[in-house]
Write a protein that holds these residues in place. Structure first.
Motif, PDB file in Angstrom:
ATOM      1  N   ASP A 161     123.423 -23.463 -15.170  1.00 49.05           N
ATOM      2  CA  ASP A 161     122.186 -22.717 -15.887  1.00 49.05           C
ATOM      3  C   ASP A 161     122.748 -21.875 -16.977  1.00 49.05           C
ATOM      4  OD1 ASP A 161     120.120 -24.131 -14.401  1.00 49.05           O
ATOM      5  OD2 ASP A 161     120.691 -22.722 -12.716  1.00 49.05           O
ATOM      6  N   THR A 162     121.955 -21.841 -18.083  1.00 50.70           N
ATOM      7  CA  THR A 162     122.235 -20.909 -19.243  1.00 50.70           C
ATOM      8  C   THR A 162     120.683 -20.260 -19.523  1.00 50.70           C
ATOM      9  OG1 THR A 162     121.402 -22.459 -21.003  1.00 50.70           O
ATOM     10  CG2 THR A 162     123.828 -22.535 -20.433  1.00 50.70           C
ATOM     11  N   LYS A 163     121.020 -18.605 -19.780  1.00 52.09           N
ATOM     12  CA  LYS A 163     119.663 -18.026 -20.093  1.00 52.09           C
ATOM     13  C   LYS A 163     120.137 -16.647 -20.926  1.00 52.09           C
ATOM     14  CE  LYS A 163     116.460 -15.261 -17.480  1.00 52.09           C
ATOM     15  NZ  LYS A 163     115.776 -14.728 -16.066  1.00 52.09           N
ATOM     16  N   ILE A 164     119.157 -16.686 -22.127  1.00 53.56           N
ATOM     17  CA  ILE A 164     119.127 -15.614 -22.741  1.00 53.56           C
ATOM     18  C   ILE A 164     117.901 -14.632 -22.735  1.00 53.56           C
ATOM     19  CG2 ILE A 164     119.220 -14.873 -25.264  1.00 53.56           C
ATOM     20  CD1 ILE A 164     120.685 -17.440 -25.895  1.00 53.56           C
ATOM     21  N   SER A 165     117.939 -13.304 -22.495  1.00 53.32           N
ATOM     22  CA  SER A 165     116.766 -12.704 -22.190  1.00 53.32           C
ATOM     23  C   SER A 165     116.824 -11.205 -22.857  1.00 53.32           C
ATOM     24  CB  SER A 165     116.323 -12.581 -20.753  1.00 53.32           C
ATOM     25  OG  SER A 165     117.369 -11.827 -20.054  1.00 53.32           O
ATOM     26  N   GLY A 166     115.474 -10.602 -23.228  1.00 54.41           N
ATOM     27  CA  GLY A 166     115.653  -9.345 -23.690  1.00 54.41           C
ATOM     28  C   GLY A 166     116.015  -9.168 -25.251  1.00 54.41           C
ATOM     29  N   MET A 167     116.076 -10.203 -25.936  1.00 50.88           N
ATOM     30  CA  MET A 167     116.314  -9.914 -27.628  1.00 50.88           C
ATOM     31  C   MET A 167     115.034  -9.965 -28.032  1.00 50.88           C
ATOM     32  SD  MET A 167     119.615 -10.219 -27.777  1.00 50.88           S
ATOM     33  CE  MET A 167     120.705 -10.511 -26.501  1.00 50.88           C
ATOM     34  N   LYS A 168     115.208  -9.464 -29.372  1.00 49.83           N
ATOM     35  CA  LYS A 168     114.120  -9.390 -30.423  1.00 49.83           C
ATOM     36  C   LYS A 168     113.122 -10.582 -30.564  1.00 49.83           C
ATOM     37  CE  LYS A 168     112.963  -8.016 -35.190  1.00 49.83           C
ATOM     38  NZ  LYS A 168     113.618  -7.660 -36.347  1.00 49.83           N
ATOM     39  N   ASN A 169     113.832 -11.884 -30.736  1.00 48.69           N
ATOM     40  CA  ASN A 169     113.024 -13.005 -30.767  1.00 48.69           C
ATOM     41  C   ASN A 169     113.485 -13.818 -29.497  1.00 48.69           C
ATOM     42  OD1 ASN A 169     112.538 -12.132 -33.369  1.00 48.69           O
ATOM     43  ND2 ASN A 169     114.284 -13.307 -34.196  1.00 48.69           N
ATOM     44  N   ASP A 170     112.375 -14.813 -29.385  1.00 47.87           N
ATOM     45  CA  ASP A 170     112.536 -15.805 -28.270  1.00 47.87           C
ATOM     46  C   ASP A 170     113.513 -16.636 -28.261  1.00 47.87           C
ATOM     47  OD1 ASP A 170     110.310 -14.630 -27.109  1.00 47.87           O
ATOM     48  OD2 ASP A 170     108.699 -15.991 -27.929  1.00 47.87           O
ATOM     49  N   ALA A 171     114.243 -17.038 -27.235  1.00 52.38           N
ATOM     50  CA  ALA A 171     115.408 -18.044 -27.271  1.00 52.38           C
ATOM     51  C   ALA A 171     114.940 -19.546 -26.811  1.00 52.38           C
ATOM     52  CB  ALA A 171     116.492 -17.601 -26.293  1.00 52.38           C
ATOM     53  N   LYS A 172     115.400 -20.573 -27.414  1.00 55.98           N
ATOM     54  CA  LYS A 172     115.049 -21.820 -27.138  1.00 55.98           C
ATOM     55  C   LYS A 172     116.094 -22.294 -26.058  1.00 55.98           C
ATOM     56  CE  LYS A 172     113.323 -22.859 -31.543  1.00 55.98           C
ATOM     57  NZ  LYS A 172     113.508 -23.740 -32.614  1.00 55.98           N
ATOM     58  N   HIS A 173     115.467 -23.145 -24.975  1.00 53.11           N
ATOM     59  CA  HIS A 173     116.422 -23.704 -23.783  1.00 53.11           C
ATOM     60  C   HIS A 173     116.056 -25.134 -23.603  1.00 53.11           C
ATOM     61  CE1 HIS A 173     118.260 -23.542 -20.042  1.00 53.11           C
ATOM     62  NE2 HIS A 173     117.367 -24.234 -19.468  1.00 53.11           N
ATOM     63  N   SER A 174     117.061 -25.810 -23.366  1.00 54.85           N
ATOM     64  CA  SER A 174     116.961 -27.268 -23.212  1.00 54.85           C
ATOM     65  C   SER A 174     117.751 -27.499 -22.117  1.00 54.85           C
ATOM     66  CB  SER A 174     117.379 -27.972 -24.409  1.00 54.85           C
ATOM     67  OG  SER A 174     118.712 -27.907 -24.901  1.00 54.85           O
ATOM     68  N   ARG A 175     117.531 -28.490 -21.275  1.00 55.69           N
ATOM     69  CA  ARG A 175     118.316 -29.093 -20.185  1.00 55.69           C
ATOM     70  C   ARG A 175     118.313 -30.438 -20.217  1.00 55.69           C
ATOM     71  NH1 ARG A 175     120.366 -26.382 -15.900  1.00 55.69           N
ATOM     72  NH2 ARG A 175     120.797 -27.564 -13.816  1.00 55.69           N
ATOM     73  N   LYS A 176     119.320 -31.153 -19.819  1.00 61.02           N
ATOM     74  CA  LYS A 176     119.591 -32.613 -19.536  1.00 61.02           C
ATOM     75  C   LYS A 176     120.413 -32.929 -18.605  1.00 61.02           C
ATOM     76  CE  LYS A 176     120.202 -34.689 -23.438  1.00 61.02           C
ATOM     77  NZ  LYS A 176     120.857 -34.993 -24.810  1.00 61.02           N
ATOM     78  N   MET A 177     119.801 -33.431 -17.323  1.00 64.23           N
ATOM     79  CA  MET A 177     120.508 -33.568 -16.167  1.00 64.23           C
ATOM     80  C   MET A 177     121.041 -32.492 -15.596  1.00 64.23           C
ATOM     81  SD  MET A 177     119.956 -36.948 -15.855  1.00 64.23           S
ATOM     82  CE  MET A 177     121.226 -37.479 -14.529  1.00 64.23           C
ATOM     83  N   VAL A 178     122.424 -32.468 -15.853  1.00 63.10           N
ATOM     84  CA  VAL A 178     122.914 -31.121 -14.828  1.00 63.10           C
ATOM     85  C   VAL A 178     123.318 -30.055 -15.849  1.00 63.10           C
ATOM     86  CG1 VAL A 178     123.879 -32.315 -12.911  1.00 63.10           C
ATOM     87  CG2 VAL A 178     125.189 -32.214 -14.829  1.00 63.10           C
ATOM     88  N   SER A 179     123.462 -30.359 -17.241  1.00 64.29           N
ATOM     89  CA  SER A 179     123.793 -29.526 -18.489  1.00 64.29           C
ATOM     90  C   SER A 179     122.721 -28.490 -18.969  1.00 64.29           C
ATOM     91  CB  SER A 179     124.206 -30.378 -19.530  1.00 64.29           C
ATOM     92  OG  SER A 179     123.247 -31.123 -20.124  1.00 64.29           O
ATOM     93  N   SER A 180     122.893 -27.642 -19.556  1.00 65.64           N
ATOM     94  CA  SER A 180     121.928 -26.671 -20.024  1.00 65.64           C
ATOM     95  C   SER A 180     122.626 -26.090 -21.314  1.00 65.64           C
ATOM     96  CB  SER A 180     121.814 -25.631 -19.019  1.00 65.64           C
ATOM     97  OG  SER A 180     120.860 -24.677 -19.435  1.00 65.64           O
ATOM     98  N   THR A 181     121.528 -25.962 -22.386  1.00 68.92           N
ATOM     99  CA  THR A 181     121.943 -25.187 -23.522  1.00 68.92           C
ATOM    100  C   THR A 181     120.783 -24.150 -23.789  1.00 68.92           C
ATOM    101  OG1 THR A 181     122.814 -27.330 -24.317  1.00 68.92           O
ATOM    102  CG2 THR A 181     122.359 -25.521 -25.965  1.00 68.92           C
ATOM    103  N   SER A 182     121.214 -23.187 -24.371  1.00 68.39           N
ATOM    104  CA  SER A 182     120.301 -21.870 -24.890  1.00 68.39           C
ATOM    105  C   SER A 182     120.705 -21.549 -26.309  1.00 68.39           C
ATOM    106  CB  SER A 182     120.272 -20.833 -23.855  1.00 68.39           C
ATOM    107  OG  SER A 182     119.619 -21.109 -22.593  1.00 68.39           O
ATOM    108  N   ASN A 183     119.635 -21.320 -27.119  1.00 68.47           N
ATOM    109  CA  ASN A 183     120.187 -20.875 -28.410  1.00 68.47           C
ATOM    110  C   ASN A 183     119.101 -19.761 -28.818  1.00 68.47           C
ATOM    111  OD1 ASN A 183     121.973 -23.214 -29.597  1.00 68.47           O
ATOM    112  ND2 ASN A 183     120.497 -24.100 -28.434  1.00 68.47           N
ATOM    113  N   TYR A 184     119.771 -18.790 -29.755  1.00 67.47           N
ATOM    114  CA  TYR A 184     118.769 -17.823 -30.263  1.00 67.47           C
ATOM    115  C   TYR A 184     119.132 -17.659 -31.739  1.00 67.47           C
ATOM    116  CZ  TYR A 184     117.322 -13.027 -31.265  1.00 67.47           C
ATOM    117  OH  TYR A 184     116.824 -11.971 -31.673  1.00 67.47           O
ATOM    118  N   ARG A 185     118.117 -17.354 -32.542  1.00 65.73           N
ATOM    119  CA  ARG A 185     118.537 -17.092 -33.906  1.00 65.73           C
ATOM    120  C   ARG A 185     117.729 -15.716 -34.394  1.00 65.73           C
ATOM    121  NH1 ARG A 185     121.656 -19.985 -32.918  1.00 65.73           N
ATOM    122  NH2 ARG A 185     122.294 -22.180 -33.897  1.00 65.73           N
ATOM    123  N   GLY A 186     118.456 -14.937 -35.151  1.00 64.61           N
ATOM    124  CA  GLY A 186     117.591 -13.727 -35.265  1.00 64.61           C
ATOM    125  C   GLY A 186     118.314 -13.115 -36.616  1.00 64.61           C
ATOM    126  N   ASP A 187     118.154 -11.761 -37.079  1.00 61.26           N
ATOM    127  CA  ASP A 187     118.662 -11.221 -38.141  1.00 61.26           C
ATOM    128  C   ASP A 187     119.786 -10.241 -37.917  1.00 61.26           C
ATOM    129  OD1 ASP A 187     116.316 -12.368 -39.546  1.00 61.26           O
ATOM    130  OD2 ASP A 187     115.042 -10.849 -38.730  1.00 61.26           O
TER     131      ASP A 187
END
Length: 205
Positions: A161-187
């Motif tokens: 699992d992957t997780k991003i929390s508490g940042m200024k902007n919202d993070a994007k999260h995607s899961r496929k079968m057993v894999s996980s990806t989280s992405n964040y973009r900010g300033d």
């Protein structure tokens, strides 16, 4: 002294000697100047990093033999040394022995970026405020950030699992079968990139 007492004493001394050889500690301090990056390469073990307001990197490494049998051909832990190379832009640390368990405690300047590689084990980074590139084969990565914004954060776990929390902007999260990806973009100014083959990744502010 009778035979029984001599035998008992010899047994105690042998046991103490075996315990003494089963653990070894390495400690080192490095002076940092400019914008040097800290790189650490560990085959098996754990890394715990925290930041300080000084211009020094302090390292404490505990080595333990994987095989606890007193009658095995254990590695001579006291002969293992910390390999280090320091240049104007980088401080590289490593212990290449993959048949010992390594526990690293590292304190580094707040303004220092990191590049960490760990084969098997866990990484924990506290009060972090810079760029990070982390690659782990099997294990977990946890980053507690002192910053609420980054230019980018990319977390990728092959199995976990992957997780991003508490940042200024919202993070994007995607899961496929057993894999996980989280992405964040900010300033923000810095970036975090973490890849784990098997295990969980968490970044939080």
């Amino acid at each position: 002294m009778n035979t029984a007492s001599i035998t008992t004493l010899a047994s105690v001394l042998l046991t103490c000697s075996a315990f003494a050889q089963a653990e070894h500690k390495i400690e080192h301090t490095f002076d940092i100047s400019g914008q040097q990056k800290l790189t650490i390469d560990v085959p098996v073990g754990s890394l715990e990093l925290s930041t300080n307001k000084s211009n020094q990197v302090t390292v404490s490494i505990e080595l333990k033999a994987k095989n606890n049998s007193f009658f095995s051909d254990d590695v001579a832990l006291e002969e293992i040394t910390l390999k280090h190379q320091q240049s104007s832009d980088k401080l590289s640390l490593s212990i290449a022995e993959d048949d010992v368990q390594q526990t690293w405690l590292v304190s580094m300047p707040e303004a220092m970026a990191i590049d960490l590689a760990l084969g098997v084990g866990d990484i924990e980074v506290n009060k972090f405020a810079n760029s990070a590139a982390i690659d782990v084969g099997v294990g977990t990565v946890r980053i507690s950030s002192a910053l609420a914004d980054y230019q980018s954060i990319t977390l990728d776990s092959g199995v976990g699992d992957t997780k991003i929390s508490g940042m200024k902007n919202d993070a994007k999260h995607s899961r496929k079968m057993v894999s996980s990806t989280s992405n964040y973009r900010g300033d923000g100014q810095y970036s975090i990139n973490v890849e784990v083959g098997v295990g969980d990744i968490k970044v939080r502010h």
